[in-house]
Design a protein around this motif. Structure first.
Motif, PDB file in Angstrom:
ATOM      1  N   TRP A  42       0.816  -1.219   0.000  1.00  0.00           N
ATOM      2  CA  TRP A  42       0.000   0.000   0.000  1.00  0.00           C
ATOM      3  C   TRP A  42       0.851   1.272   0.000  1.00  0.00           C
ATOM      4  N   ASN A  43       2.163   1.143  -0.129  1.00  0.00           N
ATOM      5  CA  ASN A  43       3.038   2.306   0.024  1.00  0.00           C
ATOM      6  C   ASN A  43       2.785   3.418  -0.995  1.00  0.00           C
ATOM      7  N   GLY A  44       2.261   3.074  -2.146  1.00  0.00           N
ATOM      8  CA  GLY A  44       1.945   4.119  -3.120  1.00  0.00           C
ATOM      9  C   GLY A  44       0.614   4.795  -2.844  1.00  0.00           C
ATOM     10  N   GLN A  99      -3.091  10.297   2.744  1.00  0.00           N
ATOM     11  CA  GLN A  99      -2.648  11.184   3.826  1.00  0.00           C
ATOM     12  C   GLN A  99      -2.582  12.632   3.356  1.00  0.00           C
ATOM     13  N   ARG A 100      -2.097  12.845   2.166  1.00  0.00           N
ATOM     14  CA  ARG A 100      -2.039  14.207   1.601  1.00  0.00           C
ATOM     15  C   ARG A 100      -3.427  14.825   1.540  1.00  0.00           C
ATOM     16  N   ASP A 101      -4.433  13.990   1.298  1.00  0.00           N
ATOM     17  CA  ASP A 101      -5.801  14.473   1.175  1.00  0.00           C
ATOM     18  C   ASP A 101      -6.545  14.483   2.505  1.00  0.00           C
ATOM     19  N   ALA A 108      -2.583   0.639   7.897  1.00  0.00           N
ATOM     20  CA  ALA A 108      -2.352  -0.600   7.153  1.00  0.00           C
ATOM     21  C   ALA A 108      -2.386  -1.741   8.167  1.00  0.00           C
ATOM     22  N   ALA A 109      -3.504  -2.428   8.211  1.00  0.00           N
ATOM     23  CA  ALA A 109      -3.735  -3.431   9.253  1.00  0.00           C
ATOM     24  C   ALA A 109      -2.887  -4.672   9.036  1.00  0.00           C
ATOM     25  N   VAL A 148      -2.729  -4.070  -8.590  1.00  0.00           N
ATOM     26  CA  VAL A 148      -3.113  -2.795  -9.184  1.00  0.00           C
ATOM     27  C   VAL A 148      -2.828  -1.633  -8.234  1.00  0.00           C
ATOM     28  N   MET A 149      -2.817  -1.885  -6.917  1.00  0.00           N
ATOM     29  CA  MET A 149      -2.552  -0.802  -5.959  1.00  0.00           C
ATOM     30  C   MET A 149      -1.085  -0.390  -5.981  1.00  0.00           C
ATOM     31  N   VAL A 150      -0.207  -1.263  -6.494  1.00  0.00           N
ATOM     32  CA  VAL A 150       1.212  -0.925  -6.638  1.00  0.00           C
ATOM     33  C   VAL A 150       1.450  -0.202  -7.959  1.00  0.00           C
ATOM     34  N   SER A 151       0.903  -0.757  -9.039  1.00  0.00           N
ATOM     35  CA  SER A 151       1.165  -0.204 -10.369  1.00  0.00           C
ATOM     36  C   SER A 151       0.292   0.999 -10.711  1.00  0.00           C
ATOM     37  N   HIS A 152      -0.872   1.113 -10.071  1.00  0.00           N
ATOM     38  CA  HIS A 152      -1.795   2.220 -10.354  1.00  0.00           C
ATOM     39  C   HIS A 152      -2.335   2.777  -9.038  1.00  0.00           C
ATOM     40  N   ALA A 153      -1.411   3.234  -8.199  1.00  0.00           N
ATOM     41  CA  ALA A 153      -1.776   3.697  -6.852  1.00  0.00           C
ATOM     42  C   ALA A 153      -2.767   4.853  -6.892  1.00  0.00           C
TER      43      ALA A 153
END
Length: 258
Positions: A42-44, A50-52, A58-59, A239-244
């Protein structure tokens, strides 16, 4: 001191900012990783949320059993004051489906290349329900556990192509080394009471997913009455890594939906 009537209560003007804050508080986003991954997947997504202005957790997901993994997430959700959006990747979708049931502060579920099982269904059964998964031949020899059952890993040499084909090779190599194994019994454990039956849900997945057939995810999204489904062209299982950004955007739509 000036006083105003709000909701039938006499409030001091100085208390109004607190009322406004309570009314506009953003949900906490709880991210649950899936099999063969960890919270770093979930790093991306996390910095965007957080910015928003979102609080993000991250459980931990032990990948041992749908019931016990969901119990840990449910306990975490209970400790959070205010609304929560549960987000699950892959097997993490089974976990949030179970954890969200009976949790009154869970306002939305977001499935990221994830399972959304019906009562009695398993992740393994849903994977085999439709053609397209190539996961089985990409698995390493099972690691026998002293207490019974096996841990499953993806062969590191097959990880990039199978799990993360649209991620740079060097990054996929790190992910392969750090992958978390899942107990085979967890993949064969049935869901009891899925929260998606009464909690609004959103879905995002890639059309090149080799772990869960895209047609299976389309089926689950339609069955759950998804309020918004995003299919990312060319995206792999992560997809959460490649299209965060796309994943974060859908999470925020779920968080702000009425």
């Amino acid at each position: 001191m000036k006083k105003l009537i709000a909701g039938g209560l006499l409030l001091a003007a100085s208390a109004l900012p607190l009322v406004a804050q309570a009314q506009t508080a953003k949900p906490t986003i709880v991210l649950v990783h899936g099999a063969f991954a960890d919270s770093s997947s979930w790093n991306g997504v996390i910095p965007i949320l957080q910015r928003d202005g979102y609080t993000v957790i991250a459980a931990p997901n032990a990948l041992r059993s749908v019931r016990t993994d969901a119990d840990e997430v449910r306990d975490l959700v209970k400790s959070i004051d205010g609304p929560v959006v549960l987000v699950g990747h892959s097997y993490g979708g089974s976990v949030i489906s179970e954890a969200g049931e009976g949790a009154p502060n869970v306002k939305a579920l977001v499935y990221v290349s994830a399972f959304a099982p019906e009562e009695g269904e398993t992740a393994l059964g849903l994977t085999g329900k439709f053609p397209g998964s190539t996961l089985a031949p990409a698995l390493a020899p099972p690691v026998k556990l002293a207490g019974g059952g096996n841990d499953l890993y993806i062969l590191q040499a097959r990880f990039h192509d199978q799990f993360a084909a649209d991620v740079p090779a060097a990054e996929a190599k790190l992910m392969a080394a750090g992958q978390r194994p899942i107990a085979d019994t967890a993949l064969g454990e049935a869901t009891t009471a899925p929260a998606w039956k009464h909690v609004p849900s959103w879905f995002i997945y890639g059309d090149k997913d080799k772990n869960i057939p895209p047609v299976a995810m389309q089926f689950m999204a339609e069955r759950a009455g998804s309020r918004g489904t995003v299919v990312v062209k060319g995206a792999s299982h992560v997809v959460m890594v490649s299209h965060a950004a796309a994943v974060a955007s859908l999470i925020e739509k779920a968080a702000t939906a009425q």
